[in-house]
Structures are given as C-alpha cells and as structure tokens.
Design a protein around this motif. Structure first.
Motif, PDB file in Angstrom:
ATOM      1  N   HIS A  23       0.806  -1.211   0.000  1.00  0.00           N
ATOM      2  CA  HIS A  23       0.000   0.000   0.000  1.00  0.00           C
ATOM      3  C   HIS A  23       0.845   1.269   0.000  1.00  0.00           C
ATOM      4  CE1 HIS A  23      -3.903  -2.002   0.665  1.00  0.00           C
ATOM      5  NE2 HIS A  23      -3.202  -2.879   1.363  1.00  0.00           N
ATOM      6  N   ARG A  24       2.151   1.153  -0.080  1.00  0.00           N
ATOM      7  CA  ARG A  24       2.987   2.342  -0.127  1.00  0.00           C
ATOM      8  C   ARG A  24       2.853   2.995  -1.499  1.00  0.00           C
ATOM      9  NH1 ARG A  24       8.688  -0.051   0.851  1.00  0.00           N
ATOM     10  NH2 ARG A  24       7.749  -1.674  -0.455  1.00  0.00           N
ATOM     11  N   GLY A  25       2.287   4.194  -1.544  1.00  0.00           N
ATOM     12  CA  GLY A  25       2.079   4.835  -2.841  1.00  0.00           C
ATOM     13  C   GLY A  25       1.006   4.109  -3.629  1.00  0.00           C
ATOM     14  N   GLU A  26       1.211   3.980  -4.944  1.00  0.00           N
ATOM     15  CA  GLU A  26       0.250   3.286  -5.778  1.00  0.00           C
ATOM     16  C   GLU A  26       0.177   1.816  -5.393  1.00  0.00           C
ATOM     17  OE1 GLU A  26      -0.580   2.398 -10.529  1.00  0.00           O
ATOM     18  OE2 GLU A  26       1.388   3.088  -9.845  1.00  0.00           O
ATOM     19  N   LEU A  27      -1.042   1.309  -5.242  1.00  0.00           N
ATOM     20  CA  LEU A  27      -1.240  -0.080  -4.837  1.00  0.00           C
ATOM     21  C   LEU A  27      -0.623  -1.025  -5.860  1.00  0.00           C
ATOM     22  CD1 LEU A  27      -2.632  -2.046  -2.824  1.00  0.00           C
ATOM     23  CD2 LEU A  27      -4.614  -2.001  -4.358  1.00  0.00           C
ATOM     24  N   GLN A  28       0.126  -2.019  -5.378  1.00  0.00           N
ATOM     25  CA  GLN A  28       0.686  -3.032  -6.259  1.00  0.00           C
ATOM     26  C   GLN A  28       0.798  -4.346  -5.498  1.00  0.00           C
ATOM     27  OE1 GLN A  28       5.301  -2.903  -6.472  1.00  0.00           O
ATOM     28  NE2 GLN A  28       4.626  -0.791  -6.696  1.00  0.00           N
ATOM     29  N   ILE A  29       1.111  -5.414  -6.231  1.00  0.00           N
ATOM     30  CA  ILE A  29       1.174  -6.741  -5.620  1.00  0.00           C
ATOM     31  C   ILE A  29       2.514  -7.390  -5.913  1.00  0.00           C
ATOM     32  CG2 ILE A  29      -1.315  -7.092  -5.743  1.00  0.00           C
ATOM     33  CD1 ILE A  29      -0.863  -8.826  -8.205  1.00  0.00           C
ATOM     34  N   ARG A  30       2.828  -8.391  -5.075  1.00  0.00           N
ATOM     35  CA  ARG A  30       3.955  -9.285  -5.318  1.00  0.00           C
ATOM     36  C   ARG A  30       3.416 -10.712  -5.362  1.00  0.00           C
ATOM     37  NH1 ARG A  30       6.228  -5.832  -1.169  1.00  0.00           N
ATOM     38  NH2 ARG A  30       7.862  -4.488  -1.995  1.00  0.00           N
ATOM     39  N   MET A  31       4.147 -11.588  -6.035  1.00  0.00           N
ATOM     40  CA  MET A  31       3.738 -12.986  -6.158  1.00  0.00           C
ATOM     41  C   MET A  31       4.577 -13.861  -5.243  1.00  0.00           C
ATOM     42  SD  MET A  31       1.287 -13.064  -8.374  1.00  0.00           S
ATOM     43  CE  MET A  31       0.610 -12.281  -9.845  1.00  0.00           C
ATOM     44  N   GLY A  32       3.935 -14.766  -4.495  1.00  0.00           N
ATOM     45  CA  GLY A  32       4.661 -15.651  -3.599  1.00  0.00           C
ATOM     46  C   GLY A  32       4.262 -17.104  -3.789  1.00  0.00           C
ATOM     47  N   GLU A  33       5.237 -18.006  -3.668  1.00  0.00           N
ATOM     48  CA  GLU A  33       4.990 -19.439  -3.836  1.00  0.00           C
ATOM     49  C   GLU A  33       5.607 -20.209  -2.678  1.00  0.00           C
ATOM     50  OE1 GLU A  33       3.289 -22.699  -5.634  1.00  0.00           O
ATOM     51  OE2 GLU A  33       3.039 -20.559  -6.090  1.00  0.00           O
ATOM     52  N   PHE A  34       4.843 -21.157  -2.114  1.00  0.00           N
ATOM     53  CA  PHE A  34       5.303 -21.974  -0.998  1.00  0.00           C
ATOM     54  C   PHE A  34       5.243 -23.455  -1.393  1.00  0.00           C
ATOM     55  CE2 PHE A  34       3.797 -18.072   0.860  1.00  0.00           C
ATOM     56  CZ  PHE A  34       4.715 -17.791   1.854  1.00  0.00           C
ATOM     57  N   LYS A  35       6.318 -24.186  -1.075  1.00  0.00           N
ATOM     58  CA  LYS A  35       6.353 -25.626  -1.310  1.00  0.00           C
ATOM     59  C   LYS A  35       6.845 -26.319  -0.041  1.00  0.00           C
ATOM     60  CE  LYS A  35       5.274 -25.325  -5.699  1.00  0.00           C
ATOM     61  NZ  LYS A  35       3.900 -25.682  -6.124  1.00  0.00           N
ATOM     62  N   ASN A  36       6.174 -27.424   0.299  1.00  0.00           N
ATOM     63  CA  ASN A  36       6.604 -28.175   1.485  1.00  0.00           C
ATOM     64  C   ASN A  36       6.147 -29.631   1.376  1.00  0.00           C
ATOM     65  OD1 ASN A  36       7.917 -28.452   3.956  1.00  0.00           O
ATOM     66  ND2 ASN A  36       6.049 -28.079   5.130  1.00  0.00           N
TER      67      ASN A  36
END
Length: 229
Positions: A23-36
């Motif tokens: 939410h810092r400045g213009e809203l944007q996203i990051r992609m995350g992947e979990f493996k276990n």
C-alpha cells in the motif's frame, strides 16, 4: 492450450499461494509461492514463481498499458521438500523485462538457506514484504492509451512504445512486434546503440550480415515520397 502449457510449472488455472498488497504509494502486488512436500524442490518453487511474475508483467504492460519494467516475488521451500532434508530456503526474485531489442526477460535471485531453528530467512522475507523494493516503472513513458494496449507491449522495450515520425507500432492481437517504418527510421533502428546495446548481439556476424542486407535493400528501393515499409 494443453500443448502450450505442457512441461511448464504452471497451467492456465494455477494460482500463486500468496499475493500480498503493497500500500505504499500506488497499490501493487507481489507474487509468492510456498512448497513443502517431498515431490517439490526449491528450483521448482522458484520456477513457478517466475512464471507468475511473467504473467504479472504481461497484465501490467499489455492489459493495463503501464510501462512496468521490473516486478518482484518470493518463494519458500520447506523442510519436507525433496532437496531440503533438515533445512528450508527463502528466495527473493527480481524479474526484469527487456530494455533493448535482442535482450531477454531476466530473473535475479537472492536466496537464504538455514536450519529449521534459524529464523534469519523468515526475517528476511518479512523485511522484504514490509520494506522491499517496489516495481520499477519507466518514468519517461506514459500509460498507453486503451486502444493501443496490445500483446506485443509485453516484450517490446518501453523506449519503443511511443510512435515517432517515420515509425509507428502496428496494432494487432499477437505477441509479434511489427512497425510501419520509413527507410531512414529502419536504418536508424537497426544501427542505433540505444536499442541494440549488447556487444555480443551488435557484433554478431549473422546480425551484421542481416543489417547489411536490409540497408542494401533500402538503398535499392529508397524513394523520396515517405513510403513506409
């Protein structure tokens, strides 16, 4: 479609495990992947995250018309993964779009592996999510008009998004990059270092021969009425 996605670590119905908002400045996203799980490895987690980031770049560039050049993601490979045994791994990914013709999408990584009683990789991930770098946008390139948001923007360097006298981007629905271009602009485009900067590309013998052939053809067919090729 099944043939297209065969062998890739994602399909058309795959979804990333975590998509946190920034939410810092213009809203944007990051992609995350979990493996276990034993059938996965850290390399598989990384590859899958990169595929999601490629999708994010396509969405921002070709569908939203934003000149985004860098996006970020992360992955976590748990202790149950086939190549971990008693450790786990956190990786941060920076994916860069091509900035010159002839260059490829490039992924850069920062990885930390530690035993299960060492929290440094997790602290690194938390710090990245709270204060990590945000996506990079070409400052000199405005958002593309809605009617010009075409698939070829995905891999086309943002420096070439804007039309100039004698060179127009042809609007179509495929990933191929097509210009309507004058003979003078074509020669400048082929020889200009701003667009072809990599030495191993500019000095490649096959590329030089191609440029020589194109320039010779232009010289044979050049006319003075501004005809576009």
């Amino acid at each position: 479609m099944r043939r297209i996605v065969r062998g890739l670590p994602v399909s058309t119905t795959s979804k990333p495990d975590l998509v946190p908002y920034d939410h810092r400045g213009e809203l944007q996203i990051r992609m995350g992947e979990f493996k276990n799980a034993n059938k996965y490895t850290k390399e598989m987690a990384r590859s899958q995250c990169i595929m999601y980031l490629l999708g994010l770049l396509y969405w921002t560039r070709a569908r939203l018309g934003k000149p985004v050049e860098v996006v970020y993601g992360f992955y976590l490979s748990g202790v149950r993964c086939g190549d971990e045994e008693t450790t786990y791994t956190v990786g941060l990914i920076k994916l860069l779009s091509p900035t010159k013709l002839g260059k490829l999408f490039t992924a850069k990584f920062l990885t930390e592996t530690a035993s299960v009683d060492d929290f440094y990789p997790l602290r690194l991930l938390i710090h990245f999510l709270k204060k990590g770098k945000r996506r990079s946008v070409a400052k000199k390139q405005p958002i593309m008009e809605a009617h010009r948001r075409i698939p070829s923007l995905f891999a086309l360097p943002t420096s070439l998004w804007t039309d100039v006298p004698g060179r127009n981007l042809v609007l179509h629905s495929t990933l191929s990059i097509v210009f309507q271009i004058s003979s003078d602009c074509l020669q400048d485009l082929l020889l200009q270092k701003d667009h072809f900067k990599e030495p191993e590309f500019c000095h490649n013998e096959n590329w030089r021969n191609f440029c020589d052939s194109v320039i010779a053809l232009i010289g044979d067919k050049r006319i003075d009425d501004g005809t576009m090729y």
